[in-house]
Design a protein around this motif. Structure first.
Motif, PDB file in Angstrom:
ATOM      1  N   ALA A 180       8.069  -2.054  47.234  1.00 12.01           N
ATOM      2  CA  ALA A 180       8.725  -2.590  48.426  1.00 12.01           C
ATOM      3  C   ALA A 180       9.614  -3.768  48.049  1.00 12.01           C
ATOM      4  O   ALA A 180      10.742  -3.881  48.529  1.00 12.01           O
ATOM      5  CB  ALA A 180       7.687  -3.012  49.456  1.00 12.01           C
ATOM      6  N   GLN A 181       9.111  -4.649  47.166  1.00 12.10           N
ATOM      7  CA  GLN A 181       9.940  -5.800  46.790  1.00 12.10           C
ATOM      8  C   GLN A 181      11.083  -5.373  45.882  1.00 12.10           C
ATOM      9  O   GLN A 181      12.162  -5.960  45.948  1.00 12.10           O
ATOM     10  CB  GLN A 181       9.097  -6.888  46.121  1.00 12.10           C
ATOM     11  N   GLN A 182      10.868  -4.355  45.070  1.00 11.96           N
ATOM     12  CA  GLN A 182      11.983  -3.846  44.267  1.00 11.96           C
ATOM     13  C   GLN A 182      13.095  -3.338  45.163  1.00 11.96           C
ATOM     14  O   GLN A 182      14.269  -3.507  44.875  1.00 11.96           O
ATOM     15  CB  GLN A 182      11.510  -2.723  43.348  1.00 11.96           C
ATOM     16  N   SER A 183      12.693  -2.713  46.285  1.00 14.43           N
ATOM     17  CA  SER A 183      13.709  -2.238  47.226  1.00 14.43           C
ATOM     18  C   SER A 183      14.475  -3.400  47.821  1.00 14.43           C
ATOM     19  O   SER A 183      15.540  -3.205  48.379  1.00 14.43           O
ATOM     20  CB  SER A 183      13.100  -1.461  48.384  1.00 14.43           C
ATOM     21  N   ARG A 184      13.889  -4.606  47.759  1.00 13.23           N
ATOM     22  CA  ARG A 184      14.614  -5.763  48.266  1.00 13.23           C
ATOM     23  C   ARG A 184      15.270  -6.532  47.120  1.00 13.23           C
ATOM     24  O   ARG A 184      15.546  -7.719  47.232  1.00 13.23           O
ATOM     25  CB  ARG A 184      13.669  -6.683  49.044  1.00 13.23           C
ATOM     26  N   GLY A 185      15.445  -5.857  46.016  1.00 14.71           N
ATOM     27  CA  GLY A 185      16.260  -6.433  44.959  1.00 14.71           C
ATOM     28  C   GLY A 185      15.550  -7.286  43.934  1.00 14.71           C
ATOM     29  O   GLY A 185      16.193  -7.897  43.093  1.00 14.71           O
ATOM     30  N   VAL A 186      14.198  -7.354  43.945  1.00 14.36           N
ATOM     31  CA  VAL A 186      13.513  -8.104  42.894  1.00 14.36           C
ATOM     32  C   VAL A 186      13.633  -7.317  41.604  1.00 14.36           C
ATOM     33  O   VAL A 186      13.534  -6.096  41.608  1.00 14.36           O
ATOM     34  CB  VAL A 186      12.011  -8.268  43.205  1.00 14.36           C
TER      35      VAL A 186
END
Ligand code: ADP
Ligand code: MG
Lengths: 267, 287
Positions: A180-186
């Motif tokens: 989920a955080q990767q989807s937000r660019g992390v």
């Protein structure tokens, strides 16, 4: 990714070893380990090696998977062998700078490594054929005689089984939050140490929150179902020592007796 | 411009005792401007597909092309292509972590290197879009909010990335009927006003019928139907087989039709259904 890690190494199956009572498995494993260290005749090693291979085949755990269980200790084994080879005086096999590697050393090192390897394989067989829950049940049962000196056997086992139960859940949750955080660019894979460490915050915070939430919910659910500790609790799956366990036990006794005789007689 | 899924297969934990093929040779194209619904029972592979759309998972076999770029390829182009797709996970409120709502929503844009001012603007816009007043909520801790509000904050967090394609995995799961209604109408508006291409996962055939142009039905990792909802509902057997329901209205009209009334079965709202039944009764009376 993270979910590739399997908890423990339980390999589901229905073999003889899978069906044995876990308490019996643990006790017999203990006897075998003692046996491996007490009986140091070459023939005994032959017997133990053959028995281990036989058990591995019976368990139907793929031999390659079983062989991989030695991976974490691989370096130690090699190191042990090398130390023995150059630390024992005798007929030289070869030299590397000032170190002399001897044949006697090799034999001695080989024997020790074989012992260690057998130990690892046998204990792995236990964890491959026994589910973590069975293991904790067995632990509770084996520790229960110690209750009279104040060892909280039931509580320990309950804690362990709850922890084990939630490890996969938490791994799954971590995987989900990471995605989920990767989807937000992390980006977890690049950047310097500080950057990478700070990218852990968006994972750890939600993970802790969810762990606390789950703990809370579980405690509530257990209380709602009148959990009051181990006193007077019965279980759905009673551990039972059955014919096949006595069989295994008898085999072990015969084997050990034979080895004792061999040792005493010096055969 | 579109997202093309070409013959993808995906296996979880290959070469272990727990190996599981979650997708089997699935192909479809998501066209720009369309609203696509993905439906199927639990475990049919919906979430797995959805995670392929922004490169979180790469297919074991096959390709995912976003506007022509293969997401599995190396290099900046693939990274850019991934950023075109915004993905809202199931229960997205579980990913909140910042101290304030504004910081949490701004987390995505900040990661993409958007300037402070622009980030603030986007946060304001995204929050207003999900019906949360920026000035009221910006300094509130997300953990103090109600479930529905948390979910809206989490969705705003993805909207702030300004995705061209917005993918929502079961966005209405666990919401009450009112919350569901509101969320759906917000999402619809996003499609109409901002021209965002929508892809959403849902069990609710009523919702699918109402807002989707296209329905993709999954069963055991295979694509079984890919058609406009009206057409898809005609394949009742396949839909039942996939463990889904036909909308109540369609079921009612179908039964009436079987009883000899002359009605078209593709009505999805109560009003429309009532009108059709009234018309059919009148017609029968005339005969
Ligand atoms: N991380 C994972 N590891 C192993 N298996 C998984 C994982 N995620 C999903 N699966 C399996 O893949 C199948 C499809 O899952 P999923 O795509 O989540 O289904 P859906 O979203 O349609 O309910 C299920 O059988 C599930 O058990
Ligand atoms: Mg899902």
């Amino acid at each position: 990714m993270l979910t590739d890690i399997t908890l423990g190494q339980y390999f589901p199956g229905t073999s003889f070893l899978h069906r044995m009572d876990p308490r019996m498995k643990i006790s017999l494993l203990f006897v075998w380990i003692v046996g491996i260290f007490v009986f140091d005749m070459p023939k005994a090693y032959g017997v133990f090696t053959a028995a281990t291979v036989l058990l591995a085949i019976i368990s139907r755990v793929p031999l390659l998977t079983l062989a991989k269980s030695i991976k974490p200790l691989w370096m130690i084994l090699v190191f042990t062998l090398l130390i023995h080879m150059c630390g024992t005086p005798g007929e030289a096999l070869f030299h590397i700078s000032v170190f002399e590697f001897t044949k006697e050393g090799f034999m001695q090192g080989f024997v020790i490594c074989l012992r260690l390897a057998l130990l690892i394989f046998l204990s792995s067989l236990l964890t491959f054929t026994t589910s973590p829950l069975e293991l904790t049940d067995a632990m509770e049962s084996l520790l229960s005689p110690l209750k009279c000196i104040g060892v909280p056997a039931h509580e320990l086992a309950m804690m362990m089984s709850i922890a084990l139960r939630f490890v996969p859940t938490l791994i799954e949750e971590t995987d989900k939050i990471m995605k989920a955080q990767q989807s937000r660019g992390v980006n977890f894979e690049s950047g310097n140490v500080i950057k990478r460490l700070s990218s852990l915050v968006p994972i750890l915070v939600p993970l802790f929150i969810s762990a606390f939430r789950r703990a809370d919910e579980l405690a509530m659910a257990m209380e709602a179902r009148c959990y009051r500790g181990g006193e007077g609790r019965t279980r759905m799956k009673e551990l039972k020592v059955r014919a096949l366990d006595y069989g295994a036990c008898a085999c072990t006794v015969v084997l050990m007796a034979a080895l004792v005789v061999m040792k005493v007689e010096g055969i | 411009m579109s997202i093309e899924i070409k013959n993808i297969s995906y296996t979880y934990m290959p070469k272990t005792a727990f190996e599981h093929q979650a997708l089997k040779n699935v192909s479809f194209t998501l066209n720009e401007g369309e609203v696509t619904a993905i439906a199927g029972h639990t475990g049919s592979g919906k979430s797995t597909i959805v995670q392929h759309l922004n490169g979180l998972l790469h297919p074991t076999d096959g390709q995912v092309l976003v506007d022509g770029t293969d997401l599995a390829s190396k290099g900046d182009e693939a990274v850019k292509a991934r950023q075109l797709v915004g993905l809202v996970f199931q229960y997205p409120e579980h990913q909140l972590f910042e101290e304030t709502v504004a910081k949490d929503v701004g987390f995505g844009p900040k990661n993409l290197g958007v300037s402070e001012e622009e980030t603030e603007k986007r946060v304001r816009e995204a929050l207003e879009f999900v019906d949360l007043d920026y000035d009221v909520f910006k300094d509130v801790s997300p953990f103090q909010l109600s479930g529905g509000q948390k979910r809206r904050v989490a969705i705003a967090g993805v909207l702030a990335l300004k995705p061209k394609y917005l993918v929502l995995d079961e966005p209405t799961a666990g919401l009450d009927p009112r919350g569901r209604e509101e969320l759906l109408s917000r999402v619809c508006e996003l499609h109409k006003k901002k021209k965002v291409t929508l892809i959403f996962v849902s069990h609710k055939m009523e919702d699918v019928a109402r807002i989707a142009d296209r329905l993709i039905v999954m069963n055991h990792g295979e694509l079984v139907i890919d058609a406009p909802p009206r057409k898809a509902f005609l394949e009742e057997a396949a839909i039942k087989e996939a463990g889904l329901d036909i909308p109540v209205t369609v079921r009612l009209l179908t039964e009436l039709k079987e009883k000899g009334f002359s009605v078209d079965t593709d009505a999805f709202t109560i009003d429309e259904t009532a009108k059709r039944i009234a018309r059919a009764i009148k017609e029968r009376g005339r005969r």
